[in-house]
Design a protein around this motif. Structure first.
Motif, PDB file in Angstrom:
ATOM      1  N   LEU A 256      34.950  43.771  23.471  1.00 23.02           N
ATOM      2  CA  LEU A 256      36.089  44.091  24.335  1.00 23.02           C
ATOM      3  C   LEU A 256      36.817  42.830  24.793  1.00 23.02           C
ATOM      4  N   LYS A 257      36.026  41.844  25.152  1.00 19.88           N
ATOM      5  CA  LYS A 257      36.610  40.593  25.602  1.00 19.88           C
ATOM      6  C   LYS A 257      37.385  39.958  24.435  1.00 19.88           C
ATOM      7  N   PHE A 258      36.759  40.031  23.294  1.00 23.00           N
ATOM      8  CA  PHE A 258      37.372  39.475  22.095  1.00 23.00           C
ATOM      9  C   PHE A 258      38.701  40.174  21.773  1.00 23.00           C
ATOM     10  N   LEU A 259      38.717  41.515  21.917  1.00 16.59           N
ATOM     11  CA  LEU A 259      39.941  42.270  21.637  1.00 16.59           C
ATOM     12  C   LEU A 259      41.066  41.856  22.581  1.00 16.59           C
ATOM     13  N   GLU A 260      40.694  41.600  23.837  1.00 21.02           N
ATOM     14  CA  GLU A 260      41.701  41.195  24.817  1.00 21.02           C
ATOM     15  C   GLU A 260      42.323  39.852  24.474  1.00 21.02           C
TER      16      GLU A 260
END
Ligand SMILES: [Zn+2]
Length: 325
Positions: A125-129
């Motif tokens: 999720l952090k990566f997607l952001e």
């Protein structure tokens, strides 16, 4: 692997991806949802080809497309669960790869996203952001309810219909698989890969022959179905493969359904058409239904059974009793 299969059997998905691509409306995270064998991964690779193809058409022929097909394209990353789950380290490796500067579009495909660990999901999720706009993620799942809500809400969900029985039949016929075998297999699975594997497995032919012999011996007074089963089923005992017993039961169930349709003169969608044309059904509808119920009840129990062979023999004894009664 070519994209012909997915283009043919997942027309709506391909249409959606094509038109989003043409209108420049692709989103950065997709969640592909569909049962096993519904060609989700093929569609994901198709989307990767759309994005990276030198002709912008997922041509399948240019260098980028060929690499994607071979799984060697440096801009396409495929992650599948290691053993049971997708681990945080796998996501971190992905992040590391993506942090390398590149002007090219990059696509990551994660199979069974529902099997990601919490730590894995959080770093994803952090990566997607943080991901830049050249980055596309395609997440695949067979079970949307097991995908955590934050992933669901950040993705565009694309639903895949199961491959229909007719499409499976069509695909098997196109590959020259004989009629009866194709018919039977199309009742056993809606997973195209599995269908092709079954078609290539010679044991399937023997299982079908066994079901036909046993199934027709039930209809003849001078034959003992139990003995017919015992004499012709040695290959099953020797293979000692649970799957084969389950196929045997499922094919037997198909034959019982066929007999019932035949008695009602409903001759569409009959699997064993030739067999029923050449043989007489002697039992009554009530008996055929009862036999079907016996098979279904053994099938329900067989998952717990320690000795498959003994269970099937017990089933045959009940069937004989019913046929004689
Ligand atoms: Zn291409």
């Amino acid at each position: 692997m070519s994209f012909d299969t997915v283009k043919k059997y997942q027309k709506n998905v391909i249409k959606l991806l094509d038109s989003s691509f043409k209108k420049n409306r692709l989103v950065h995270t997709y969640l592909f949802v569909g049962s096993k064998g519904s060609l989700k991964k093929e569609a994901a690779l198709y989307l990767a080809s759309l994005l990276l193809c030198e002709t912008n058409e997922a041509c399948g022929e240019c260098k980028a497309c060929k690499q994607i097909r071979k799984g060697t394209n440096p801009n396409v990353f495929l992650i599948a669960p290691e053993t049971e789950s997708i681990k945080k380290e796998q996501i971190l490796t992905l992040e590391h790869e993506f942090s390398m500067t590149s002007s090219s579009k990059r696509i990551f495909i994660i199979e069974h996203i529902d099997k990601a660990t919490i730590a894995g999901v959080n770093s994803l999720l952090k990566f997607l952001e943080d991901a830049n706009e050249n980055c596309y993620g395609i997440l695949l799942t067979e079970n949307i309810n097991a995908v955590i809500p934050t992933i669901r809400s950040r993705s565009q969900i694309v639903n895949f219909l199961p491959i229909s029985r007719n499409n499976i039949l069509d695909a098997l016929w196109t590959r020259g698989i004989p009629g009866e075998l194709s018919q039977v297999i199309s009742t056993l699975t809606n997973d195209l890969d599995e269908a092709l594997e079954l078609a290539a497995n010679e044991v399937m032919l023997r299982i079908i022959e066994l079901v036909k012999s046993v199934g027709m011996s039930i209809e003849e007074e001078e034959q003992d179905p139990y003995l017919v089963y015992l004499t012709q089923s040695k290959f099953l005992t020797e293979a000692a493969n649970k799957e084969y017993y389950i196929h045997f039961l499922n094919i037997f169930i198909s034959l019982q359904h066929d007999k019932m349709k035949w008695l009602l003169y409903q001759k569409e969608d009959i699997v064993f058409e030739e067999l029923l044309e050449q043989n007489q059904i002697q039992l009554t509808m009530a008996q055929e239904i009862q036999i079907l119920e016996i098979i279904l009840s053994f099938k329900a129990k067989i998952g717990y059974s320690i000795n498959m062979e003994l269970s099937i023999q017990a089933m045959m004894i009940e069937i004989v009793r019913c046929a004689n009664g």
